[in-house]
Scaffold this active site. Structure first.
Site, PDB file in Angstrom:
ATOM      1  N   GLU A 141       0.834  -1.203   0.000  1.00  0.00           N
ATOM      2  CA  GLU A 141       0.000   0.000   0.000  1.00  0.00           C
ATOM      3  C   GLU A 141       0.866   1.250   0.000  1.00  0.00           C
ATOM      4  O   GLU A 141       1.748   1.429   0.838  1.00  0.00           O
ATOM      5  CB  GLU A 141      -0.959   0.039   1.188  1.00  0.00           C
ATOM      6  CG  GLU A 141      -1.810   1.297   1.155  1.00  0.00           C
ATOM      7  CD  GLU A 141      -3.113   1.220   1.894  1.00  0.00           C
ATOM      8  OE1 GLU A 141      -4.018   2.023   1.575  1.00  0.00           O
ATOM      9  OE2 GLU A 141      -3.253   0.370   2.783  1.00  0.00           O
ATOM     10  N   GLU A 240     -12.453   4.530  -0.328  1.00  0.00           N
ATOM     11  CA  GLU A 240     -11.997   4.618   1.061  1.00  0.00           C
ATOM     12  C   GLU A 240     -12.103   6.077   1.522  1.00  0.00           C
ATOM     13  O   GLU A 240     -11.127   6.709   1.877  1.00  0.00           O
ATOM     14  CB  GLU A 240     -10.561   4.097   1.184  1.00  0.00           C
ATOM     15  CG  GLU A 240     -10.138   3.826   2.623  1.00  0.00           C
ATOM     16  CD  GLU A 240      -8.698   3.359   2.728  1.00  0.00           C
ATOM     17  OE1 GLU A 240      -8.360   2.711   3.723  1.00  0.00           O
ATOM     18  OE2 GLU A 240      -7.894   3.659   1.814  1.00  0.00           O
TER      19      GLU A 240
END
Length: 265
Positions: A141, A240
């Protein structure tokens, strides 16, 4: 830019668990609301809720391989422990048909970018055969170190892509978080085009503020979704963001904004 004819398979939209529950609604209400809004997958679902999601007919698009994200695979002294955690998560993901497991670089803590990349590539190189056998993709990530995650090492796309190249596995890729990378480097569409072969998962949010994908923030998501689709990507785009208003309306709005450009109906 409408997606019809651009790709044979639709890109599936997902939405992140932590942004909506338990802060804004109970877990079961969130799962139902996401399904009613059109989503067929949820992202970053905690293990204790995996069966709830599956019982409502939704899939899980990704889970975390280890936590906390400040402590990661750039530290050789932690490799044995973290690799055990990640191998366990890979086994669980394979069993439940979860396609993606997140990995984190951890903070620099004085470590150079070259040394951090080498250490992370060594660890992921050992994990790659297990990921390949499981049919699950490990994604690094990318996060911003300017606003949200000070000192985090995987804070630029080129650094993460270099780690992926060093590993050389089709099951080790990047989680390209559009919100985080807009903060760190901008030039989102060009970056997606240039590095798409290394990207296995996407996250979205508006910037600044990490809120809705609306016209009060600087990213134009229809064009970004088209750029993603034009690369031939066929995985998940997971929203998100932290909704500013009524959460169910925010779920619907994000899905409807992106669906025409991703091939979903």
């Amino acid at each position: 830019c409408i997606a019809k004819g651009r790709n044979t398979m639709p890109i599936v939209q997902s939405v992140s668990w932590w942004c909506f529950t338990p802060r804004l609604m109970p877990p079961e209400e969130f799962v139902r609301a996401a399904a009613e809004a059109g989503y067929s997958a949820l992202d970053l679902v905690p293990p204790e809720h995996w069966e709830l999601v599956r019982a409502h007919g939704l899939t899980i698009s990704s889970v975390q391989g280890h936590m906390p994200l400040e402590v990661g695979l750039n530290q050789r002294a932690l490799h044995a422990q973290l690799e055990r955690d990640i191998r366990t998560r890979l086994e669980q993901a394979a069993r439940l048909e979860i396609p993606t497991v997140l990995c984190f670089s951890g903070n620099r803590n004085g470590l150079s970018d070259a040394d951090g990349a080498a250490a992370m590539a060594e660890s992921l190189g050992r994990l790659a055969p297990a990921a390949e056998d499981a049919g699950v993709t490990l994604v690094i990530e990318l996060l911003n170190s300017k606003v949200d995650h000070p000192d985090y090492q995987a804070d630029h796309t080129a650094w993460g892509a270099e780690v992926c190249s060093m590993v050389g596995s089709p099951r080790v890729k990047l989680l390209y978080d559009i919100y985080h990378m807009q903060i760190m480097e901008g030039d989102v569409i060009r970056t997606i085009r240039d590095y798409h072969q290394h990207i296995g998962h996407y996250h979205t949010a508006g910037n600044p503020g990490r809120n809705d994908l609306d016209d009060e923030q600087e990213l134009f998501y229809p064009a970004i979704m088209c750029a993603i689709r034009d690369t031939g990507f066929s995985g998940y785009v997971a929203h998100e963001f932290l909704p500013k208003g009524e959460p169910k309306a925010a779920l619907r709005a994000a899905f409807k904004l992106c669906a025409p450009h991703l091939g979903e109906v």
